[in-house]
Design a protein around this motif. Structure first.
Motif, PDB file in Angstrom:
ATOM      1  N   ILE A 183      47.273  25.458  43.657  1.00  0.00           N
ATOM      2  CA  ILE A 183      47.371  25.817  41.994  1.00  0.00           C
ATOM      3  C   ILE A 183      48.526  25.426  41.523  1.00  0.00           C
ATOM      4  CG2 ILE A 183      47.387  27.736  40.715  1.00  0.00           C
ATOM      5  CD1 ILE A 183      45.874  29.469  42.619  1.00  0.00           C
ATOM      6  N   SER A 184      49.853  25.709  42.236  1.00  0.00           N
ATOM      7  CA  SER A 184      51.145  25.052  41.701  1.00  0.00           C
ATOM      8  C   SER A 184      51.242  23.662  41.393  1.00  0.00           C
ATOM      9  CB  SER A 184      52.193  25.903  42.468  1.00  0.00           C
ATOM     10  OG  SER A 184      52.210  25.596  43.627  1.00  0.00           O
ATOM     11  N   LYS A 185      50.479  22.982  42.335  1.00  0.00           N
ATOM     12  CA  LYS A 185      50.356  21.422  42.151  1.00  0.00           C
ATOM     13  C   LYS A 185      49.603  21.030  41.174  1.00  0.00           C
ATOM     14  CE  LYS A 185      51.254  20.011  47.037  1.00  0.00           C
ATOM     15  NZ  LYS A 185      50.678  20.961  47.932  1.00  0.00           N
ATOM     16  N   GLU A 186      48.597  21.761  40.822  1.00  0.00           N
ATOM     17  CA  GLU A 186      47.491  21.332  39.785  1.00  0.00           C
ATOM     18  C   GLU A 186      48.018  21.949  38.671  1.00  0.00           C
ATOM     19  OE1 GLU A 186      43.145  19.313  39.883  1.00  0.00           O
ATOM     20  OE2 GLU A 186      44.757  19.736  41.619  1.00  0.00           O
ATOM     21  N   TYR A 187      48.360  23.220  38.456  1.00  0.00           N
ATOM     22  CA  TYR A 187      48.421  23.851  37.059  1.00  0.00           C
ATOM     23  C   TYR A 187      49.828  24.308  36.805  1.00  0.00           C
ATOM     24  CZ  TYR A 187      43.452  24.236  37.504  1.00  0.00           C
ATOM     25  OH  TYR A 187      42.083  24.003  37.656  1.00  0.00           O
TER      26      TYR A 187
ATOM     27  N   SER B 208      35.433  30.123  53.399  1.00  0.00           N
ATOM     28  CA  SER B 208      35.026  28.471  53.719  1.00  0.00           C
ATOM     29  C   SER B 208      36.423  28.046  53.721  1.00  0.00           C
ATOM     30  CB  SER B 208      34.058  27.916  52.642  1.00  0.00           C
ATOM     31  OG  SER B 208      34.629  28.308  51.441  1.00  0.00           O
ATOM     32  N   VAL B 209      36.223  26.617  53.968  1.00  0.00           N
ATOM     33  CA  VAL B 209      37.511  25.825  54.158  1.00  0.00           C
ATOM     34  C   VAL B 209      38.294  25.875  53.016  1.00  0.00           C
ATOM     35  CG1 VAL B 209      36.450  24.456  56.098  1.00  0.00           C
ATOM     36  CG2 VAL B 209      36.485  23.680  53.776  1.00  0.00           C
ATOM     37  N   PRO B 210      39.720  25.604  53.103  1.00  0.00           N
ATOM     38  CA  PRO B 210      40.576  25.778  51.865  1.00  0.00           C
ATOM     39  C   PRO B 210      40.077  24.733  50.842  1.00  0.00           C
ATOM     40  CG  PRO B 210      41.705  25.432  53.694  1.00  0.00           C
ATOM     41  CD  PRO B 210      40.486  25.447  54.282  1.00  0.00           C
ATOM     42  N   GLU B 211      39.458  23.482  51.076  1.00  0.00           N
ATOM     43  CA  GLU B 211      39.273  22.633  49.937  1.00  0.00           C
ATOM     44  C   GLU B 211      38.009  23.330  48.922  1.00  0.00           C
ATOM     45  OE1 GLU B 211      41.522  20.912  52.566  1.00  0.00           O
ATOM     46  OE2 GLU B 211      39.406  21.793  53.170  1.00  0.00           O
ATOM     47  N   GLU B 212      37.136  24.007  49.720  1.00  0.00           N
ATOM     48  CA  GLU B 212      36.160  24.577  49.244  1.00  0.00           C
ATOM     49  C   GLU B 212      36.302  25.789  48.197  1.00  0.00           C
ATOM     50  OE1 GLU B 212      32.649  25.179  51.535  1.00  0.00           O
ATOM     51  OE2 GLU B 212      32.628  23.216  52.503  1.00  0.00           O
ATOM     52  N   VAL B 213      37.286  26.537  48.719  1.00  0.00           N
ATOM     53  CA  VAL B 213      37.715  27.837  48.206  1.00  0.00           C
ATOM     54  C   VAL B 213      38.317  27.300  47.031  1.00  0.00           C
ATOM     55  CG1 VAL B 213      39.133  29.832  48.372  1.00  0.00           C
ATOM     56  CG2 VAL B 213      37.974  29.020  50.179  1.00  0.00           C
ATOM     57  N   PHE B 214      39.183  26.140  46.998  1.00  0.00           N
ATOM     58  CA  PHE B 214      39.853  25.523  45.760  1.00  0.00           C
ATOM     59  C   PHE B 214      38.980  25.220  44.729  1.00  0.00           C
ATOM     60  CE2 PHE B 214      43.032  22.539  43.717  1.00  0.00           C
ATOM     61  CZ  PHE B 214      43.749  23.704  42.964  1.00  0.00           C
ATOM     62  N   GLN B 215      37.809  24.910  45.292  1.00  0.00           N
ATOM     63  CA  GLN B 215      36.896  24.421  43.971  1.00  0.00           C
ATOM     64  C   GLN B 215      36.550  25.398  42.920  1.00  0.00           C
ATOM     65  OE1 GLN B 215      36.396  21.086  43.329  1.00  0.00           O
ATOM     66  NE2 GLN B 215      37.663  20.640  44.916  1.00  0.00           N
ATOM     67  N   ASP B 216      36.252  26.528  43.887  1.00  0.00           N
ATOM     68  CA  ASP B 216      36.047  27.913  43.262  1.00  0.00           C
ATOM     69  C   ASP B 216      37.489  28.332  42.162  1.00  0.00           C
ATOM     70  OD1 ASP B 216      33.533  27.966  44.145  1.00  0.00           O
ATOM     71  OD2 ASP B 216      34.104  29.382  45.764  1.00  0.00           O
ATOM     72  N   VAL B 217      38.440  28.041  42.708  1.00  0.00           N
ATOM     73  CA  VAL B 217      39.702  28.893  41.945  1.00  0.00           C
ATOM     74  C   VAL B 217      39.885  27.838  40.829  1.00  0.00           C
ATOM     75  CG1 VAL B 217      42.331  28.655  42.268  1.00  0.00           C
ATOM     76  CG2 VAL B 217      40.781  29.456  43.946  1.00  0.00           C
ATOM     77  N   LYS B 218      39.697  26.442  40.901  1.00  0.00           N
ATOM     78  CA  LYS B 218      39.702  25.675  39.690  1.00  0.00           C
ATOM     79  C   LYS B 218      38.651  26.107  38.606  1.00  0.00           C
ATOM     80  CE  LYS B 218      39.699  21.435  41.831  1.00  0.00           C
ATOM     81  NZ  LYS B 218      39.870  19.904  42.051  1.00  0.00           N
ATOM     82  N   LYS B 219      37.475  26.452  38.941  1.00  0.00           N
ATOM     83  CA  LYS B 219      36.709  27.067  38.020  1.00  0.00           C
ATOM     84  C   LYS B 219      37.425  28.056  37.207  1.00  0.00           C
ATOM     85  CE  LYS B 219      32.518  25.453  40.681  1.00  0.00           C
ATOM     86  NZ  LYS B 219      31.865  25.861  41.691  1.00  0.00           N
ATOM     87  N   VAL B 220      38.165  28.780  37.971  1.00  0.00           N
ATOM     88  CA  VAL B 220      38.449  30.294  37.233  1.00  0.00           C
ATOM     89  C   VAL B 220      39.731  29.789  36.254  1.00  0.00           C
ATOM     90  CG1 VAL B 220      40.044  32.057  37.739  1.00  0.00           C
ATOM     91  CG2 VAL B 220      38.030  31.598  39.267  1.00  0.00           C
ATOM     92  N   PHE B 221      40.630  28.733  36.759  1.00  0.00           N
ATOM     93  CA  PHE B 221      41.562  28.496  35.976  1.00  0.00           C
ATOM     94  C   PHE B 221      41.274  27.551  34.741  1.00  0.00           C
ATOM     95  CE2 PHE B 221      44.091  30.064  39.244  1.00  0.00           C
ATOM     96  CZ  PHE B 221      45.163  30.495  38.959  1.00  0.00           C
ATOM     97  N   ASP B 222      40.283  26.615  34.870  1.00  0.00           N
ATOM     98  CA  ASP B 222      39.707  25.893  33.941  1.00  0.00           C
ATOM     99  C   ASP B 222      39.087  26.864  32.898  1.00  0.00           C
ATOM    100  OD1 ASP B 222      40.741  23.795  35.227  1.00  0.00           O
ATOM    101  OD2 ASP B 222      38.790  22.978  36.118  1.00  0.00           O
TER     102      ASP B 222
END
Length: 198
Positions: free
Chosen positions: A23-27, A175-189
């Motif tokens: 998250i800190s890298k992307e947002y 699930s694997v971190p990459e998949e979890v992060f896809q869901d995290v991005k939906k929340v932040f977006d």
């Protein structure tokens, strides 16, 4: 403008730290781990709190909130930034009350990111991390039992409290971190938080 805060909560081993670094890298959020700040303070030569922190961490107990809040506040000021992920805090009612007392008028809480993950998976991850040399004195079965009990008895009521306020965003962290992060991005977006332009 008040600094904006996202609390990041979940069981030990739910992947909070891994997701926070994504998250800190992307947002453009600064990742502050309450645990890391306490561990750093414990190792700081001449720290008045070092011994007490060590004892609490070893016993899977929670450090007094004034100490944690003051370390978080110092780290925020030092960073010069305005958006923060606070990982592993507030972990009990005392933390929550302390934050409300000391920090709530100095910050704006955006939401609580809650990583849901089964106890079995979390335990496996923590023990794997300990075996791989995480350097954490609490990545062992005995401390983990205590940490889980603390999490269920003390942290879940905090998550339920924020849930009633409509502030909790739940993420399946199994699930694997990459998949979890896809869901995290939906929340932040979805919250209208802008990504860092590459």
């Amino acid at each position: 403008m008040l600094p904006e805060v996202v609390f990041v909560l979940g069981a030990p081993g739910a992947g909070k730290g891994t997701q926070c670094s994504h998250i800190s890298k992307e947002y453009d959020f600064v990742h502050l781990s309450a645990g890391d700040l306490l561990r750093e303070e414990r190792q700081r030569p001449g720290s008045e709190y070092g011994e007490m922190i060590e004892e609490k961490i070893r016993n899977g107990e929670i450090v007094p909130v004034e100490v944690t809040c003051s370390l978080i506040h110092k780290a925020m000021q030092k960073s010069g930034k305005s958006r923060f992920l606070i990982d592993g805090f507030p972990r009990n009612k005392d933390n929550l009350d302390g934050w409300d007392r000391v920090m709530s008028d100095k910050t704006k809480l955006l939401f609580v990111l809650f990583f849901e993950c089964s106890r079995d998976i979390c335990t496996e991850r923590c023990l794997g991390r300990g075996a791989a040399g995480s350097g954490r004195s609490d990545d062992n079965l005995e401390s983990l039992q205590k940490r889980f009990n603390t999490y269920i008895n003390d942290t879940m009521p905090i998550i339920n409290h924020y849930d009633r306020l409509g502030l909790v965003k739940r993420i399946n962290a199994e699930s694997v971190p990459e998949e979890v992060f896809q869901d995290v991005k939906k929340v932040f977006d979805g919250a209208g938080l802008q990504r860092i332009a590459n």
